[in-house]
Scaffold this motif. Structure first.
Motif, PDB file in Angstrom:
ATOM      1  N   GLY A 112     -15.538  -3.542 -30.455  1.00  0.00           N
ATOM      2  CA  GLY A 112     -14.377  -3.899 -29.669  1.00  0.00           C
ATOM      3  C   GLY A 112     -14.565  -5.109 -28.785  1.00  0.00           C
ATOM      4  N   ILE A 113     -13.448  -5.533 -28.168  1.00  0.00           N
ATOM      5  CA  ILE A 113     -13.421  -6.687 -27.269  1.00  0.00           C
ATOM      6  C   ILE A 113     -12.839  -6.242 -25.930  1.00  0.00           C
ATOM      7  CG2 ILE A 113     -12.482  -9.002 -26.866  1.00  0.00           C
ATOM      8  CD1 ILE A 113     -12.139  -9.249 -29.902  1.00  0.00           C
ATOM      9  N   ARG A 114     -13.553  -6.504 -24.862  1.00  0.00           N
ATOM     10  CA  ARG A 114     -13.023  -6.249 -23.525  1.00  0.00           C
ATOM     11  C   ARG A 114     -12.438  -7.544 -22.979  1.00  0.00           C
ATOM     12  NH1 ARG A 114     -13.789  -1.743 -20.795  1.00  0.00           N
ATOM     13  NH2 ARG A 114     -13.562  -2.843 -18.804  1.00  0.00           N
ATOM     14  N   TYR A 115     -11.222  -7.446 -22.450  1.00  0.00           N
ATOM     15  CA  TYR A 115     -10.592  -8.631 -21.902  1.00  0.00           C
ATOM     16  C   TYR A 115      -9.723  -8.248 -20.711  1.00  0.00           C
ATOM     17  CZ  TYR A 115      -6.200  -7.211 -24.202  1.00  0.00           C
ATOM     18  OH  TYR A 115      -5.070  -6.529 -24.592  1.00  0.00           O
ATOM     19  N   THR A 116      -9.395  -9.254 -19.921  1.00  0.00           N
ATOM     20  CA  THR A 116      -8.536  -9.056 -18.752  1.00  0.00           C
ATOM     21  C   THR A 116      -7.169  -9.672 -19.014  1.00  0.00           C
ATOM     22  OG1 THR A 116     -10.430  -9.124 -17.248  1.00  0.00           O
ATOM     23  CG2 THR A 116      -8.253  -9.509 -16.292  1.00  0.00           C
ATOM     24  N   ASP A 117      -6.138  -8.904 -18.748  1.00  0.00           N
ATOM     25  CA  ASP A 117      -4.777  -9.422 -18.798  1.00  0.00           C
ATOM     26  C   ASP A 117      -4.581 -10.244 -17.525  1.00  0.00           C
ATOM     27  OD1 ASP A 117      -2.015  -9.836 -18.481  1.00  0.00           O
ATOM     28  OD2 ASP A 117      -1.535  -8.046 -19.631  1.00  0.00           O
ATOM     29  N   LYS A 118      -4.548 -11.561 -17.649  1.00  0.00           N
ATOM     30  CA  LYS A 118      -4.488 -12.414 -16.463  1.00  0.00           C
ATOM     31  C   LYS A 118      -3.159 -12.305 -15.721  1.00  0.00           C
ATOM     32  CE  LYS A 118      -5.623 -16.336 -18.393  1.00  0.00           C
ATOM     33  NZ  LYS A 118      -5.988 -17.780 -18.445  1.00  0.00           N
ATOM     34  N   THR A 119      -2.153 -11.773 -16.376  1.00  0.00           N
ATOM     35  CA  THR A 119      -0.858 -11.609 -15.711  1.00  0.00           C
ATOM     36  C   THR A 119      -0.864 -10.425 -14.752  1.00  0.00           C
ATOM     37  OG1 THR A 119       0.275 -12.541 -17.643  1.00  0.00           O
ATOM     38  CG2 THR A 119       1.622 -11.290 -16.076  1.00  0.00           C
ATOM     39  N   GLN A 139      -5.124 -15.338 -26.860  1.00  0.00           N
ATOM     40  CA  GLN A 139      -5.030 -16.702 -26.378  1.00  0.00           C
ATOM     41  C   GLN A 139      -5.188 -16.728 -24.866  1.00  0.00           C
ATOM     42  OE1 GLN A 139      -5.335 -19.657 -26.720  1.00  0.00           O
ATOM     43  NE2 GLN A 139      -3.583 -20.975 -26.321  1.00  0.00           N
ATOM     44  N   ARG A 140      -6.034 -17.608 -24.380  1.00  0.00           N
ATOM     45  CA  ARG A 140      -6.297 -17.690 -22.944  1.00  0.00           C
ATOM     46  C   ARG A 140      -5.072 -18.186 -22.166  1.00  0.00           C
ATOM     47  NH1 ARG A 140     -10.792 -17.544 -19.870  1.00  0.00           N
ATOM     48  NH2 ARG A 140     -10.749 -18.624 -17.856  1.00  0.00           N
ATOM     49  N   GLY A 141      -4.344 -19.130 -22.722  1.00  0.00           N
ATOM     50  CA  GLY A 141      -3.203 -19.718 -22.036  1.00  0.00           C
ATOM     51  C   GLY A 141      -1.920 -18.917 -22.207  1.00  0.00           C
ATOM     52  N   SER A 142      -0.842 -19.472 -21.660  1.00  0.00           N
ATOM     53  CA  SER A 142       0.450 -18.788 -21.695  1.00  0.00           C
ATOM     54  C   SER A 142       1.251 -19.103 -22.948  1.00  0.00           C
ATOM     55  CB  SER A 142       1.275 -19.179 -20.460  1.00  0.00           C
ATOM     56  OG  SER A 142       1.468 -20.588 -20.428  1.00  0.00           O
ATOM     57  N   LEU A 159      -1.040 -13.194 -25.166  1.00  0.00           N
ATOM     58  CA  LEU A 159      -1.278 -14.389 -24.349  1.00  0.00           C
ATOM     59  C   LEU A 159      -1.914 -14.023 -23.010  1.00  0.00           C
ATOM     60  CD1 LEU A 159       2.167 -16.113 -25.000  1.00  0.00           C
ATOM     61  CD2 LEU A 159       0.011 -16.547 -26.202  1.00  0.00           C
ATOM     62  N   ASN A 160      -2.370 -15.046 -22.292  1.00  0.00           N
ATOM     63  CA  ASN A 160      -2.927 -14.877 -20.940  1.00  0.00           C
ATOM     64  C   ASN A 160      -4.072 -13.856 -20.902  1.00  0.00           C
ATOM     65  OD1 ASN A 160      -1.116 -16.682 -19.510  1.00  0.00           O
ATOM     66  ND2 ASN A 160       0.485 -15.185 -19.977  1.00  0.00           N
ATOM     67  N   THR A 161      -5.057 -14.078 -21.749  1.00  0.00           N
ATOM     68  CA  THR A 161      -6.203 -13.167 -21.803  1.00  0.00           C
ATOM     69  C   THR A 161      -7.485 -13.896 -21.435  1.00  0.00           C
ATOM     70  OG1 THR A 161      -6.664 -13.620 -24.141  1.00  0.00           O
ATOM     71  CG2 THR A 161      -5.114 -11.835 -23.654  1.00  0.00           C
ATOM     72  N   ALA A 162      -8.425 -13.159 -20.880  1.00  0.00           N
ATOM     73  CA  ALA A 162      -9.753 -13.687 -20.575  1.00  0.00           C
ATOM     74  C   ALA A 162     -10.777 -12.695 -21.118  1.00  0.00           C
ATOM     75  CB  ALA A 162      -9.940 -13.881 -19.079  1.00  0.00           C
ATOM     76  N   VAL A 163     -11.460 -13.055 -22.195  1.00  0.00           N
ATOM     77  CA  VAL A 163     -12.439 -12.166 -22.808  1.00  0.00           C
ATOM     78  C   VAL A 163     -13.651 -12.047 -21.892  1.00  0.00           C
ATOM     79  CG1 VAL A 163     -13.973 -11.826 -24.779  1.00  0.00           C
ATOM     80  CG2 VAL A 163     -11.664 -12.727 -25.134  1.00  0.00           C
ATOM     81  N   SER A 164     -14.045 -10.822 -21.595  1.00  0.00           N
ATOM     82  CA  SER A 164     -15.167 -10.592 -20.678  1.00  0.00           C
ATOM     83  C   SER A 164     -16.435 -10.150 -21.398  1.00  0.00           C
ATOM     84  CB  SER A 164     -14.782  -9.556 -19.622  1.00  0.00           C
ATOM     85  OG  SER A 164     -14.342  -8.353 -20.236  1.00  0.00           O
TER      86      SER A 164
END
Length: 517
Positions: free
Chosen positions: A424-431, A383-386, A408-413
């Motif tokens: 697989g999925i690469r994502y950034t932990d926005k926290t 989920q992108r949001g918190s 939570l708080n993810t941004a799929v790249s």
């Protein structure tokens, strides 16, 4: 296999068999073979026009069975136990094999009969897919009409090695003569036109000769269908242009918030909409997509279709709905249908026992995660949001799934793979700002909708999300052009809201005609 109630209902259809039919079986020692044998025995026991014989030919998928008339060599084979959504396909195939006439457009049936060449279709489906029966039934009908056409219906769950070898990760998936032909839900006419390329140009010329409509509706979902019904009831010459009849409700398995219905099947609801529309004699043009619209000097709207056809109308109603929003990240297009999916009901069974992810924390995303948790080894919801935004009742159901995890708080790249399938999925932990990789075999994208309003570009006012701006009467920024449903800026994209907006648009168009003619 079949309970008493089902047998009673089935016998009603089998009494309509015209000529005798035969099931030719190719079985092995599997449980699936035993279940198929029970189904065929139960079915044959309900009609003296059905016989069952063994087929010992080499090279047949096992377990499987064919259906044919005793006087014809019709080439329809089920490498599947046709229950669930496909039980209707089984019944129709029997009726077609017996010579029972199809209710499809006679012009389409004649085109099928005259197709030349050899067409060997293989359609991979899953029994939980609500989009698959349309394709299965179209292809079995074609095989019943033309001896040059054969259709094999394959349950991906029964032939997992073949599914892996042919990289089938989305259904329905159709192969023609061993090569990929199409995927996703298609109407009979769409399949025929794909085989008969010359028809499109001939048909475009015929469409352009149609007389002027009083009301022309673009789209045949809840809003478009309702608009057409209300316009036709006013005695107006009404037409409807649609890429697919029924609209996006066809992609919804169960609808539980449609007033007066505790639960209703999406495709069934879409079909009911169109039966209502056609009961008023509305001129239905489908499959067809509007490319652009313009107001002519004589005060009419001219609608240009992607086929090149042009239609003219006094008033126009845009109800073109919306489609699944994509991530727009590297790898999404590369692995679409090869691990990247948008319909958990259709494609979920292909990931049985595997690790998958759902991207999106709204109602659709959480519902998808709940469904997938029942068949997959693990489900991770990104989920992108918190916080999740799904209804509380759905969040509680998800929390009860022991093999489901929420991040939570993810941004799929990016979506990554080995060149053939998703890995697989690469994502950034926005926290924390940390880049991470989640190893999964499937990624189900559920991040909302994007309006189908490209046809309105440069003609109508649209907001920042490309939704058509309308007022309380569904009027747009252009004279005599109205809009309704998910393609507009009206909040809350719900079926019941689209129904009401469609009615308002038609009534506003009628009011405009009264005041301006």
């Amino acid at each position: 296999m079949l309970d008493t109630a089902t047998k009673t209902q089935l016998k009603v259809y089998l009494d309509k068999l015209v000529e005798p039919i035969v099931f030719k079986t190719a079985f092995d020692n599997s449980d699936a073979s035993r279940q198929m044998a029970e189904l065929l025995a139960d079915t044959a026991g309900l009609s003296d026009k059905i016989s069952v014989v063994a087929d010992n030919a080499d090279g047949l998928r096992r377990p499987s069975f064919s259906i044919s008339g005793t006087s014809t060599d019709m080439k329809i084979r089920f490498a599947a136990l046709p229950m669930g959504h496909e039980f209707a396909s089984f019944i129709l195939a029997m009726l077609q094999a017996s010579g029972y006439p199809s209710k499809a457009d006679p012009k389409i049936l004649e085109r099928i009969r005259t197709l030349s060449g050899d067409f060997k279709f293989e359609v991979f489906m899953s029994l939980t897919c609500h989009n698959c029966p349309d394709v299965v039934q179209a292809l079995t009908l074609m095989a019943s009409l033309n001896p040059n056409i054969s259709t094999t219906v394959i349950d991906g769950g029964l032939f997992e090695e073949e599914v892996r070898a042919r990289h089938v990760l989305a259904v329905p998936a159709v192969f023609l003569n061993g090569e990929p032909f199409l995927s996703g839900r298609r109407e009979l006419v769409e399949i025929v036109e794909k085989l008969d390329s010359e028809f499109a140009s001939r048909n475009a010329a015929a469409l352009s000769e149609k007389p002027v409509f009083d009301v022309l509706v673009l789209g045949a979902g809840p809003a478009g269908a309702t608009a057409a019904i209300y316009a036709a009831r006013k005695g107006l010459r009404t037409g409807i242009v649609a890429e697919r009849l029924g609209g996006q409700v066809n992609e919804t398995a169960d609808i539980e918030n449609f007033t007066s219905q505790l639960k209703v099947d999406g495709p069934a609801l879409g079909s009911a909409f169109m039966r209502h529309v056609q009961s008023y004699g509305v001129d239905t043009i489908s499959p067809a997509v509007a490319d652009s619209v313009e107001r002519t000097e004589d005060g009419l709207w001219r609608v240009r279709l992607e086929s090149g056809a042009e239609l003219r109308t006094k008033t126009l109603i845009g109800a073109t709905g919306a489609r699944w929003r994509t991530l727009g990240v590297p790898g999404e297009d590369d692995y679409r249908g090869k691990g990247v999916a948008y319909c958990p009901h259709c494609d979920g069974p292909l990931f049985k026992g595997k690790d998958v992810a759902v991207i999106g924390g709204g109602n659709s995303g959480v519902e998808a995660a709940i469904d997938l948790a029942g068949i997959c080894r693990s489900v991770t919801l990104l989920q992108r949001g918190s916080a999740l935004t799904a209804d509380e009742v759905l969040q509680k159901r998800l929390a009860a799934c022991k093999n489901a995890t929420v991040i939570l708080n993810t941004a799929v790249s990016s979506l990554e793979g080995d060149g053939q399938t998703l890995t697989g999925i690469r994502y950034t932990d926005k926290t924390t700002g940390e880049d991470k990789t989640l190893s999964v075999a499937g990624a189900f994208v559920q991040i909302g909708l994007i309006p189908n309003t490209e046809w309105a570009a440069g003609t109508l006012e649209r907001n920042a999300w490309n939704e058509i701006v309308v007022d309380s009467r569904c009027r747009t920024s252009a004279e005599a052009l109205f809009a309704a449903g998910d393609c507009t800026d009206v909040p809350y994209k719900q079926i019941v809201i689209a129904l009401g907006e469609g009615a308002k648009a038609a009534l506003s168009a009628f009011d405009w005609l009264i005041r301006n003619e």
